[in-house]
Design a protein around this motif. Structure first.
Motif: not given
Ligand SMILES: [Zn+2]
Length: 255
Positions: A92-96, A101-106
């Motif tokens: 689930d990538p979250g916001a893009v 994407n959010e999942a990757e940054l956080v």
């Protein structure tokens, strides 16, 4: 009747002897382990293979025995720990926004905070290491029993100008929530949203969040949809993570 008494006596003697022997073996194995652990690896390498195998086997048995003895004590006082998790998951990538994407940054942010907590010697749990970002159910399970649970997210809005940092938490965690938001905002040069960085979860647009109901705090690190905040995040997230870790470490010291 006499026979029965005799048998009982014998039995209790046997049990007593057995447990005394077992206890002696545990003490011996603990002593052996503490000696074994200080022997330099170079020296261990020089032990002939046939003896080495026997020693290895004994170390294995000794470790099992030592663990058996320690088990009851473990239940008495569980070491306090902090849980830090990354929002969303590997599926689930979250916001893009573009290639981000959010999942990757956080997930990167979580790893950076974990690094600083490890350096400080704090006990902590995460929803994965490296590129792993386990789903929310896992984060909620990890939050239970933690002295403090913090999850990282990034906001997104249709308006590219929406900006700022906020931490969603229960009213009891208001001060801590504000400290976390300030730590992030100071590094990114962002503004604070809500009540000086705190959003009461009952007033959050997301409604009741499972993670917060489990006692956690959610830090929204900025808006992924805002180009300036996204750029600032990519440039300085290590520093922001260090500042967040510092707040967590201070909080745990006071607890
Ligand atoms: Zn999110």
């Amino acid at each position: 009747m006499d026979d029965w008494k005799q048998a009982w006596k014998l039995k209790s003697v046997q049990v007593g002897a057995a447990s005394a022997f077992f206890y002696a073996l545990i003490l011996l194995s603990e002593q052996f382990l503490s000696v074994w652990n200080v022997i330099p690896q170079e020296l261990k390498n020089k032990i002939p293979e046939s003896i080495g195998e026997w020693v290895g086997m004994f170390v294995g048995v000794a470790m099992v025995l030592a663990r058996l003895k320690k088990q009851p004590e473990l239940h008495g006082d569980i070491k306090p720990f902090v849980t830090i998790t990354a929002g969303h998951s590997n599926v689930d990538p979250g916001a893009v926004n573009g290639k981000y994407n959010e999942a990757e940054l956080v997930r990167q942010f979580r790893n950076a905070v974990a690094h600083y907590l490890a350096v400080a010697g704090l006990e902590f749990k995460t929803d994965g290491t490296g590129t792993i970002n386990l789903p929310l159910t896992n984060a909620i399970a990890l939050a239970k029993g933690a002295s403090l649970a913090v999850e990282f997210h990034m906001n997104a809005a249709a308006s590219k100008s929406a900006n700022g940092v906020e931490t969603i938490a229960l009213p009891k965690d208001k001060v801590l929530a504000q400290k976390l938001s300030v730590a992030v905002a100071n590094v990114f040069g962002s503004r604070l949203r809500g009540d000086n960085g705190w959003i009461d979860q009952s007033q959050s647009a997301r409604g009741r969040l499972g993670f917060i109901n489990a006692g956690g705090l959610i830090v929204e690190l900025g808006f992924i949809s805002n180009e300036a905040e996204l750029a600032e995040f990519n440039l300085k997230y290590w520093s922001a993570a260090k500042a967040v870790a510092q707040v967590i470490i201070e909080h745990e010291k006071d607890a």
